[in-house]
Scaffold this motif. Structure first.
Motif, PDB file in Angstrom:
ATOM      1  N   LYS A   1       0.861  -1.185   0.000  1.00 22.72           N
ATOM      2  CA  LYS A   1       0.000   0.000   0.000  1.00 22.72           C
ATOM      3  C   LYS A   1       0.892   1.228   0.000  1.00 22.72           C
ATOM      4  N   ALA A   2       0.473   2.222  -0.754  1.00 20.68           N
ATOM      5  CA  ALA A   2       1.176   3.498  -0.779  1.00 20.68           C
ATOM      6  C   ALA A   2       0.153   4.597  -0.561  1.00 20.68           C
ATOM      7  N   ILE A   3       0.424   5.445   0.395  1.00 19.38           N
ATOM      8  CA  ILE A   3      -0.483   6.538   0.736  1.00 19.38           C
ATOM      9  C   ILE A   3       0.259   7.843   0.509  1.00 19.38           C
ATOM     10  N   SER A   4      -0.376   8.752  -0.200  1.00 19.63           N
ATOM     11  CA  SER A   4       0.208  10.054  -0.480  1.00 19.63           C
ATOM     12  C   SER A   4      -0.115  11.021   0.665  1.00 19.63           C
ATOM     13  N   VAL A   5       0.935  11.586   1.254  1.00 19.23           N
ATOM     14  CA  VAL A   5       0.781  12.572   2.319  1.00 19.23           C
ATOM     15  C   VAL A   5       1.684  13.753   1.981  1.00 19.23           C
ATOM     16  N   ASP A   6       1.069  14.880   1.654  1.00 20.29           N
ATOM     17  CA  ASP A   6       1.800  16.084   1.242  1.00 20.29           C
ATOM     18  C   ASP A   6       2.727  15.746   0.074  1.00 20.29           C
ATOM     19  N   SER A   7       4.037  15.923   0.262  1.00 18.49           N
ATOM     20  CA  SER A   7       4.984  15.683  -0.827  1.00 18.49           C
ATOM     21  C   SER A   7       5.692  14.339  -0.683  1.00 18.49           C
ATOM     22  N   THR A   8       5.102  13.425   0.093  1.00 21.63           N
ATOM     23  CA  THR A   8       5.716  12.116   0.293  1.00 21.63           C
ATOM     24  C   THR A   8       4.743  10.994  -0.044  1.00 21.63           C
ATOM     25  N   LEU A   9       5.323   9.820  -0.263  1.00 24.89           N
ATOM     26  CA  LEU A   9       4.544   8.588  -0.392  1.00 24.89           C
ATOM     27  C   LEU A   9       5.002   7.678   0.737  1.00 24.89           C
ATOM     28  N   ILE A  10       4.061   7.173   1.499  1.00 18.58           N
ATOM     29  CA  ILE A  10       4.375   6.249   2.577  1.00 18.58           C
ATOM     30  C   ILE A  10       3.965   4.859   2.115  1.00 18.58           C
ATOM     31  N   PHE A  11       4.947   3.973   2.001  1.00 17.29           N
ATOM     32  CA  PHE A  11       4.708   2.595   1.568  1.00 17.29           C
ATOM     33  C   PHE A  11       4.660   1.678   2.787  1.00 17.29           C
ATOM     34  N   ASN A  12       3.720   0.743   2.771  1.00 15.05           N
ATOM     35  CA  ASN A  12       3.648  -0.344   3.744  1.00 15.05           C
ATOM     36  C   ASN A  12       3.575  -1.639   2.962  1.00 15.05           C
ATOM     37  N   LEU A  13       4.372  -2.606   3.367  1.00 16.76           N
ATOM     38  CA  LEU A  13       4.367  -3.918   2.728  1.00 16.76           C
ATOM     39  C   LEU A  13       4.105  -4.952   3.798  1.00 16.76           C
ATOM     40  N   MET A  14       2.990  -5.689   3.661  1.00 18.62           N
ATOM     41  CA  MET A  14       2.618  -6.673   4.659  1.00 18.62           C
ATOM     42  C   MET A  14       2.658  -8.078   4.074  1.00 18.62           C
ATOM     43  N   ASN A  15       3.291  -8.979   4.789  1.00 15.88           N
ATOM     44  CA  ASN A  15       3.270 -10.389   4.457  1.00 15.88           C
ATOM     45  C   ASN A  15       1.929 -10.921   4.936  1.00 15.88           C
ATOM     46  N   SER A  16       1.082 -11.367   4.023  1.00 20.97           N
ATOM     47  CA  SER A  16      -0.272 -11.805   4.376  1.00 20.97           C
ATOM     48  C   SER A  16      -0.285 -13.017   5.291  1.00 20.97           C
ATOM     49  N   GLY A  17       0.746 -13.838   5.227  1.00 21.32           N
ATOM     50  CA  GLY A  17       0.795 -15.026   6.071  1.00 21.32           C
ATOM     51  C   GLY A  17       1.237 -14.736   7.490  1.00 21.32           C
ATOM     52  N   THR A  18       2.256 -13.892   7.651  1.00 24.86           N
ATOM     53  CA  THR A  18       2.810 -13.627   8.982  1.00 24.86           C
ATOM     54  C   THR A  18       2.312 -12.322   9.589  1.00 24.86           C
ATOM     55  N   GLN A  19       1.648 -11.487   8.786  1.00 24.15           N
ATOM     56  CA  GLN A  19       1.175 -10.173   9.211  1.00 24.15           C
ATOM     57  C   GLN A  19       2.315  -9.211   9.553  1.00 24.15           C
ATOM     58  N   GLN A  20       3.544  -9.546   9.178  1.00 21.84           N
ATOM     59  CA  GLN A  20       4.676  -8.654   9.416  1.00 21.84           C
ATOM     60  C   GLN A  20       4.659  -7.529   8.387  1.00 21.84           C
ATOM     61  N   VAL A  21       4.989  -6.314   8.854  1.00 19.60           N
ATOM     62  CA  VAL A  21       4.908  -5.130   8.015  1.00 19.60           C
ATOM     63  C   VAL A  21       6.250  -4.407   7.982  1.00 19.60           C
ATOM     64  N   SER A  22       6.629  -3.946   6.806  1.00 15.68           N
ATOM     65  CA  SER A  22       7.784  -3.056   6.661  1.00 15.68           C
ATOM     66  C   SER A  22       7.268  -1.770   6.032  1.00 15.68           C
ATOM     67  N   ASP A  23       8.039  -0.712   6.173  1.00 10.25           N
ATOM     68  CA  ASP A  23       7.569   0.563   5.641  1.00 10.25           C
ATOM     69  C   ASP A  23       8.719   1.371   5.056  1.00 10.25           C
ATOM     70  N   LEU A  24       8.335   2.327   4.232  1.00 11.20           N
ATOM     71  CA  LEU A  24       9.292   3.214   3.579  1.00 11.20           C
ATOM     72  C   LEU A  24       8.584   4.525   3.279  1.00 11.20           C
TER      73      LEU A  24
END
Length: 186
Positions: free
Chosen positions: A82-105
């Protein structure tokens, strides 16, 4: 950047904002890392299939929210990006559907995209090496590491030493011996 130009050319007609260009770049990094896109949105659809291309509706919620699903090429691992636009940035979240672990950028869009060059591949991206490194180290799952779990400084140093030690042209530098000199025993 082999393959990015081809991908960008395929979706060029649908790119209408700098956020689209950044999402396209992150998608390309996902593909290079062995994942295939299986669709857009949060839920599976009957039309889902593994592809290196972006789905036709990948940016239908322009400039606000992007939601793409991926599956590992060689396993059943599924990821939701998922990528969400906030002002002049994009916030990415990547979730492993099996483990529910999330990383972000978080990506500052203007650091990596020339907004007035969206339809000119040769000049749309800037500082691609930096963006690529951020995606690989902060967002994508690494081999033997869960998404979101950063490598420690020690792991990075160990990896650097392994690469150096495997270099056949590298001449090892001897470190000075610590402590008192050895005594001779007769």
């Amino acid at each position: 950047m082999a393959g990015l130009e081809v991908l960008y050319s395929c979706v060029g007609g649908s790119i209408s904002c700098p956020q689209d260009a950044v999402v396209c770049f992150v998608h390309w990094e996902m593909i290079k890392s062995g994942y295939r896109c299986i669709g857009s949105g949060d839920e599976p659809k009957g039309s889902d299939k593994k592809s290196e291309l972006l789905p036709t509706d990948w940016n239908s919620n322009r400039e606000e929210l992007y939601s793409l699903r991926y599956k590992a090429k060689d396993s059943e691992t599924q990821l939701l990006l998922k990528a969400i636009s906030v002002d002049s940035t994009l916030i990415f979240n990547l979730m492993n559907s099996g483990t529910q672990q999330v990383s972000d950028l978080t990506v500052n869009i203007s650091d990596h995209v020339e907004a007035d060059q969206l339809h000119t591949f040769d000049s749309v991206f800037k500082d691609t090496d930096s963006l690529s490194e951020k995606v690989k180290t902060q967002l994508l799952p690494a081999q033997g590491r869960a998404p979101g779990q950063r490598t420690s400084r020690r792991e990075e140093e160990d990896e650097r030493r392994r690469r150096e030690d495997s270099d056949p042209l590298r001449i090892p530098i001897r470190q000075p011996r610590q402590g008192p000199p050895p005594t001779l025993v007769r």
